[in-house]
Design a protein around this motif. Structure first.
Motif, mmCIF file in Angstrom:
data_model
loop_
_atom_site.group_PDB
_atom_site.id
_atom_site.type_symbol
_atom_site.label_atom_id
_atom_site.label_comp_id
_atom_site.label_asym_id
_atom_site.label_seq_id
_atom_site.Cartn_x
_atom_site.Cartn_y
_atom_site.Cartn_z
ATOM 1 N N ALA A 38 0.942 -1.138 -0.113
ATOM 2 C CA ALA A 38 0.124 -0.009 -0.088
ATOM 3 C C ALA A 38 0.707 1.224 -0.019
ATOM 4 O O ALA A 38 0.561 2.243 -0.647
ATOM 5 N N ALA A 39 1.808 1.338 0.700
ATOM 6 C CA ALA A 39 2.707 2.345 0.838
ATOM 7 C C ALA A 39 3.524 2.754 -0.481
ATOM 8 O O ALA A 39 3.709 3.717 -0.862
ATOM 9 N N PHE A 40 3.846 1.515 -0.940
ATOM 10 C CA PHE A 40 4.619 1.407 -2.408
ATOM 11 C C PHE A 40 3.810 2.086 -3.390
ATOM 12 O O PHE A 40 4.162 3.085 -4.185
ATOM 13 N N ALA A 41 2.574 1.575 -3.260
ATOM 14 C CA ALA A 41 1.377 2.186 -4.488
ATOM 15 C C ALA A 41 1.319 3.761 -4.068
ATOM 16 O O ALA A 41 1.331 4.714 -5.001
ATOM 17 N N GLY A 42 1.200 3.973 -2.925
ATOM 18 C CA GLY A 42 1.063 5.584 -2.660
ATOM 19 C C GLY A 42 2.225 6.343 -3.027
ATOM 20 O O GLY A 42 2.194 7.250 -3.698
ATOM 21 N N MET A 43 3.309 5.751 -2.675
ATOM 22 C CA MET A 43 4.572 6.614 -3.226
ATOM 23 C C MET A 43 4.610 6.342 -4.591
ATOM 24 O O MET A 43 5.187 7.608 -5.272
ATOM 25 N N SER A 44 4.252 5.461 -5.199
ATOM 26 C CA SER A 44 4.457 5.577 -6.696
ATOM 27 C C SER A 44 3.784 6.646 -7.214
ATOM 28 O O SER A 44 4.044 7.203 -8.277
ATOM 29 N N ALA A 45 2.290 6.548 -6.858
ATOM 30 C CA ALA A 45 1.301 7.622 -7.292
ATOM 31 C C ALA A 45 1.988 9.123 -6.939
ATOM 32 O O ALA A 45 1.905 9.901 -7.824
ATOM 33 N N VAL A 46 2.649 9.089 -5.851
ATOM 34 C CA VAL A 46 3.135 10.553 -5.848
ATOM 35 C C VAL A 46 4.202 10.801 -6.551
ATOM 36 O O VAL A 46 4.337 12.035 -7.561
ATOM 37 N N GLN A 47 5.036 9.916 -7.028
ATOM 38 C CA GLN A 47 5.954 10.352 -7.847
ATOM 39 C C GLN A 47 5.251 10.485 -9.199
ATOM 40 O O GLN A 47 5.950 11.297 -10.029
ATOM 41 N N PHE A 48 4.383 9.809 -9.702
ATOM 42 C CA PHE A 48 3.980 10.027 -11.021
ATOM 43 C C PHE A 48 3.244 11.473 -10.901
ATOM 44 O O PHE A 48 3.514 12.077 -11.674
ATOM 45 N N LEU A 49 2.649 11.758 -10.019
ATOM 46 C CA LEU A 49 2.098 13.073 -10.114
ATOM 47 C C LEU A 49 3.126 14.181 -9.789
ATOM 48 O O LEU A 49 2.869 15.288 -10.738
#
Length: 117
Positions: free
Chosen positions: A98-109
């Motif tokens: 979940a944290a990896f997904a959230g941090m990946s989303a942040v990186q994308f944004l």
């Protein structure tokens, strides 16, 4: 190994041991200590000590802020998994994902927006 490296290692280990010791105590103190950005403080402090560049520290602090937001998904995911009776290590795995997904989303944004300077 340099003296500076050994000093950084000793201070970092000492702070982590203190934080983990206090986190074992009952009450909110453990949660408060565990929530402190000890790693970020150490990294930012060491970066400034090594470079003397306050602007570089300011930029890294803001980058850390954005990734912390994505990483916060770790805590509710772990709590919900454990309260649902999941095995602890499976809960940790779910929380890490979940944290990896959230941090990946942040990186994308950050890479696709003007939020990041």
């Amino acid at each position: 190994m340099t003296l500076q490296f050994l000093l950084k290692t000793a201070i970092t280990v000492m702070l982590v041991l203190i934080a983990s010791g206090l986190a074992r105590r009952p009450g909110l103190l453990g949660a408060l200590v565990a929530s402190l950005p000890v790693t970020s403080l150490l990294v930012l402090g060491w970066l400034y000590a090594e470079t003397g560049d306050a602007q570089r520290v300011a930029n890294l602090a803001m980058e850390i802020f954005w990734f912390v937001l994505g990483g916060l998904l770790f805590f509710p995911a772990l709590s919900l998994a454990l309260k649902a009776g999941w095995p602890v290590w499976l809960g940790f795995l779910l929380a890490a994902l979940a944290a990896f997904a959230g941090m990946s989303a942040v990186q994308f944004l950050l890479t696709h927006s003007k939020v990041h300077g």
